[in-house]
Design a protein around this motif. Structure first.
Motif, PDB file in Angstrom:
ATOM      1  N   THR A  51       0.797  -1.222  -0.166  1.00 40.96           N
ATOM      2  CA  THR A  51      -0.044  -0.023   0.014  1.00 40.96           C
ATOM      3  C   THR A  51       0.790   1.348  -0.146  1.00 40.96           C
ATOM      4  OG1 THR A  51      -0.184  -0.072   2.248  1.00 40.96           O
ATOM      5  CG2 THR A  51      -1.928  -1.166   1.301  1.00 40.96           C
ATOM      6  N   ARG A  52       0.479   2.290  -0.851  1.00 43.89           N
ATOM      7  CA  ARG A  52       1.340   3.480  -0.821  1.00 43.89           C
ATOM      8  C   ARG A  52       1.302   4.240   0.689  1.00 43.89           C
ATOM      9  NH1 ARG A  52       1.677  -0.087  -4.923  1.00 43.89           N
ATOM     10  NH2 ARG A  52       2.696   0.903  -6.719  1.00 43.89           N
ATOM     11  N   SER A  53       2.275   5.024   0.719  1.00 42.32           N
ATOM     12  CA  SER A  53       2.073   5.798   1.998  1.00 42.32           C
ATOM     13  C   SER A  53       3.113   7.171   1.599  1.00 42.32           C
ATOM     14  CB  SER A  53       2.589   5.274   3.198  1.00 42.32           C
ATOM     15  OG  SER A  53       4.297   5.114   3.183  1.00 42.32           O
ATOM     16  N   PRO A  54       2.890   8.206   2.355  1.00 41.58           N
ATOM     17  CA  PRO A  54       3.994   9.349   1.962  1.00 41.58           C
ATOM     18  C   PRO A  54       5.214   8.995   2.151  1.00 41.58           C
ATOM     19  CG  PRO A  54       2.072  10.025   3.632  1.00 41.58           C
ATOM     20  CD  PRO A  54       2.019   8.398   3.418  1.00 41.58           C
ATOM     21  N   THR A  55       5.798   8.033   2.907  1.00 41.38           N
ATOM     22  CA  THR A  55       7.253   7.949   2.975  1.00 41.38           C
ATOM     23  C   THR A  55       7.465   6.623   2.193  1.00 41.38           C
ATOM     24  OG1 THR A  55       6.613   6.374   5.086  1.00 41.38           O
ATOM     25  CG2 THR A  55       7.116   8.538   5.512  1.00 41.38           C
TER      26      THR A  55
END
Length: 304
Positions: A53-57
């Motif tokens: 899953t994509r995250s800001p980091t």
């Protein structure tokens, strides 16, 4: 699910899993970031699973990705073992052999052994993997291992070369500033160097020698090499192989009568490699080199 999935997709998956972002994985794998993204999407489609899953980091692995880590690594180890075996085909001693050892043994003990081995067999390429984790020879994570405990797995060839003695040591400058402890009670006024993470090994040592419990360590690191560097820098008193300390006057052994820890030392490899010239000569060179090291470390040491 697609029945046949390219190894390259699993390789990319492991790269993203290890580095935590598509860009970092792309740099490590020498690919472009769009290529990494396409390969990861292709693997997810082939498996019918969401792996990250994509995250800001960066990206976060899903439970499915974490569950796939071990089997994907097994495929990786098998692929690398296949490459090492293929590279060794032909006359004479040639090809790649992967050796694993603990940090201190790999940095301080094995280099002259491996240098002499390469001088005798220039067609040999040695991969030296340093880790305090016991790598799995049955899964072919490495061809040969130097271990500080007897192997528990079957199907391994193992040779015990002896015990490496470990003692408490300090730099002369540290002892000049703080004095030399004469008994365990004296250690209360000293800076001790030790591990951060508490392992079964550390718990056993702490039970036998309470002064070596984690809470007593003024400087903590799980890197054996860092501990040795701190001792050499005069930061405090820590554990060091007696043979290493004997190489120069830079370290002095303290409390030799009260503390001595022998570490059984073994050289092991998978029995399927017994007829491999590259592995056979490396195995014998490691055994003989470690025997020589133990012999040189057997002379009496002046105590501090």
């Amino acid at each position: 699910m697609t029945s046949s999935i390219s190894w390259e997709l699993y390789r990319t998956f492991l790269g993203v899993l290890e580095h935590g972002s598509l860009s970092a994985a792309a740099r490590a794998l020498d690919l472009t970031q769009p290529t990494v993204g396409r390969q990861l999407a292709a693997l997810e489609q082939a498996l019918g699973l969401t792996l990250f899953t994509r995250s800001p980091t960066g990206v976060q692995p899903t439970e499915a990705a974490l569950a796939l880590r071990a089997p994907a690594q097994a495929v990786q180890h098998a692929a690398r073992a296949l490459e090492r075996t293929a590279a060794s085909q032909g006359a004479g001693v040639q090809g790649v052999v992967r050796v694993t050892a603990s940090e201190v043994v790999g940095v301080e003990v094995l280099p002259p052994i491996l240098a002499a081995l390469r001088a005798r067999h220039p067609g040999l390429t040695v991969e030296l993997a340093l880790s305090n984790r016991l790598q799995d020879l049955l899964q072919r994570e490495a061809d040969i291992a130097v271990r500080m405990q007897a192997p528990q797995q079957g199907a391994l060839l193992a040779r015990r070369v002896g015990a490496i003695d470990v003692g408490m040591h300090a730099h002369p400058d540290y002892l000049a500033r703080h004095g030399t402890p004469q008994d365990w009670a004296d250690l209360a006024g000293h800076s001790l160097i030790g591990f951060d993470a508490v392992t079964a090994y550390i718990r056993r040592a702490g039970a036998a020698w309470p002064a070596l419990r984690r809470e007593r360590f003024a400087l903590r690191t799980d890197s054996d090499v860092a501990q040795l560097a701190l001792i050499r820098a005069g930061a405090g008193i820590g554990l060091c192989q007696v043979g290493l300390a004997r190489r120069s006057s830079a370290l002095v052994r303290v409390l030799p009568a009260q503390f001595a820890l022998p570490l059984d030392t073994w050289v092991t490899m998978h029995e399927d490699l017994r007829h491999s010239p590259r592995c056979q000569v490396t195995f014998e060179a490691l055994v003989q080199g470690l025997l020589d090291y133990l012999s040189s470390a057997a002379a009496p040491t002046p105590a501090g």
